[in-house]
Motif scaffolding. Structure first.
Motif, short mmCIF file in Angstrom:
data_model
loop_
_atom_site.label_atom_id
_atom_site.label_comp_id
_atom_site.label_asym_id
_atom_site.label_seq_id
_atom_site.Cartn_x
_atom_site.Cartn_y
_atom_site.Cartn_z
N ASP A 1 0.86 -1.18 0.00
CA ASP A 1 0.00 0.00 0.00
C ASP A 1 0.90 1.23 0.00
O ASP A 1 1.76 1.38 0.88
CB ASP A 1 -0.90 -0.01 1.24
CG ASP A 1 -1.90 1.14 1.26
OD1 ASP A 1 -1.66 2.17 0.61
OD2 ASP A 1 -2.91 1.00 1.98
N LEU A 2 0.72 2.12 -0.97
CA LEU A 2 1.59 3.28 -1.10
C LEU A 2 1.52 4.23 0.10
O LEU A 2 2.43 5.01 0.34
CB LEU A 2 1.27 4.04 -2.39
CG LEU A 2 1.58 3.29 -3.68
CD1 LEU A 2 1.14 4.11 -4.89
CD2 LEU A 2 3.05 2.95 -3.78
N LYS A 3 0.47 4.15 0.88
CA LYS A 3 0.33 5.01 2.06
C LYS A 3 1.13 4.47 3.25
O LYS A 3 1.41 5.20 4.19
CB LYS A 3 -1.14 5.14 2.45
CG LYS A 3 -1.96 5.88 1.42
CD LYS A 3 -3.43 5.90 1.82
CE LYS A 3 -4.24 6.46 0.67
NZ LYS A 3 -5.63 6.08 0.76
N THR A 4 1.50 3.20 3.20
CA THR A 4 2.22 2.58 4.31
C THR A 4 3.63 3.14 4.41
O THR A 4 4.35 3.22 3.43
CB THR A 4 2.27 1.05 4.13
OG1 THR A 4 0.95 0.54 4.18
CG2 THR A 4 3.11 0.39 5.21
N GLU A 5 4.00 3.53 5.63
CA GLU A 5 5.35 4.02 5.91
C GLU A 5 6.18 2.97 6.64
O GLU A 5 7.41 3.08 6.71
CB GLU A 5 5.29 5.28 6.78
CG GLU A 5 4.59 6.44 6.10
CD GLU A 5 4.40 7.60 7.05
OE1 GLU A 5 4.97 8.67 6.76
OE2 GLU A 5 3.69 7.45 8.06
N HIS A 6 5.49 2.00 7.21
CA HIS A 6 6.17 1.01 8.04
C HIS A 6 5.43 -0.32 7.95
O HIS A 6 4.28 -0.41 8.35
CB HIS A 6 6.20 1.53 9.48
CG HIS A 6 6.66 0.56 10.49
ND1 HIS A 6 7.99 0.33 10.74
CD2 HIS A 6 5.98 -0.24 11.33
CE1 HIS A 6 8.09 -0.57 11.69
NE2 HIS A 6 6.89 -0.94 12.06
N GLY A 7 6.09 -1.32 7.39
CA GLY A 7 5.48 -2.64 7.26
C GLY A 7 5.95 -3.58 8.36
O GLY A 7 6.57 -3.16 9.33
N PRO A 8 5.67 -4.87 8.19
CA PRO A 8 6.05 -5.85 9.22
C PRO A 8 7.53 -6.20 9.12
O PRO A 8 8.20 -5.93 8.13
CB PRO A 8 5.19 -7.06 8.86
CG PRO A 8 5.05 -6.96 7.37
CD PRO A 8 4.95 -5.48 7.08
N GLN A 9 8.02 -6.86 10.15
CA GLN A 9 9.35 -7.45 10.11
C GLN A 9 9.26 -8.69 9.23
O GLN A 9 8.18 -9.21 8.98
CB GLN A 9 9.83 -7.79 11.52
CG GLN A 9 9.87 -6.60 12.45
CD GLN A 9 10.55 -5.39 11.86
OE1 GLN A 9 11.71 -5.41 11.51
NE2 GLN A 9 9.80 -4.30 11.72
N ILE A 10 10.38 -9.20 8.78
CA ILE A 10 10.39 -10.28 7.81
C ILE A 10 9.88 -11.61 8.37
O ILE A 10 9.27 -12.39 7.66
CB ILE A 10 11.80 -10.45 7.18
CG1 ILE A 10 11.77 -11.37 5.98
CG2 ILE A 10 12.80 -10.93 8.20
CD1 ILE A 10 11.12 -10.79 4.77
#
Length: 176
Positions: free
Chosen positions: A12-21
């Motif tokens: 999602d282009l709005k996401t600044e921080h995703g999950p850890q791997i």
């Protein structure tokens, strides 16, 4: 700022921080956060897992971090910001370079003299000014010292797939 970061699906282009791997990496980061608290760093916000699905960690900010704390010496690769106080700009450069790592550095100031001084002296593969983590396929990425091998992206990444050889033969007599 940390509390306002958009956390979620990395596509999602709005996401600044995703999950850890993975679980292992998330547990390692949460363990470093716990060690940071035990070292005496002051947790200002975050520091916990988000929900029970995925490997999301709250954006985390620590203050009063000292040079010998684990938060100042480990390569965390997670949503953890460490704030260290300094008195003089030379101290910043010395402390930043007094690490076995050198992947990236960030400078936040509008003072061009400080920017020029720091960006030339920092031993890091990437230096971002007034922003962080800007990447692109044309921008070389990789670290100094114990942070990575070679470069990703740009024409510099091709060097790791090539070897240069120089052959010089001294010929006694011209054969033609």
């Amino acid at each position: 700022m940390a509390k306002k970061r958009v956390i979620g699906d990395p596509f999602d282009l709005k996401t600044e921080h995703g999950p850890q791997i993975n679980q292992i990496n998330m547990d390692r980061i949460l363990g470093l956060i716990d060690k940071g608290i035990k070292d005496g760093s002051v947790l200002k916000t975050g520091g916990k897992r988000i929900g029970d699905r995925g490997f999301f960690i709250q954006p985390t900010v620590f203050a009063d971090v000292q040079d010998h704390h684990i938060l100042a010496t480990a390569e965390i690769f997670g949503p953890v910001q460490q704030l260290l106080k300094f008195d003089k700009i030379d101290e910043v450069l010395k402390r930043a370079n007094d690490s076995k790592y050198g992947l990236g550095a960030g400078i936040y100031t509008h003072d061009m003299e400080k920017i020029n001084y720091l960006m030339q002296g920092l031993k890091a593969g990437s230096v971002w000014v007034n922003g962080y983590g800007v990447m692109g396929p044309h921008i070389p990425f990789g670290g100094y010292k114990d942070s990575g091998w070679g470069r990703e992206n740009g024409e510099y990444c091709l060097q790791q797939y090539t070897e240069v050889k120089n052959v010089v033969i001294k010929i006694k007599k011209k054969s033609s």
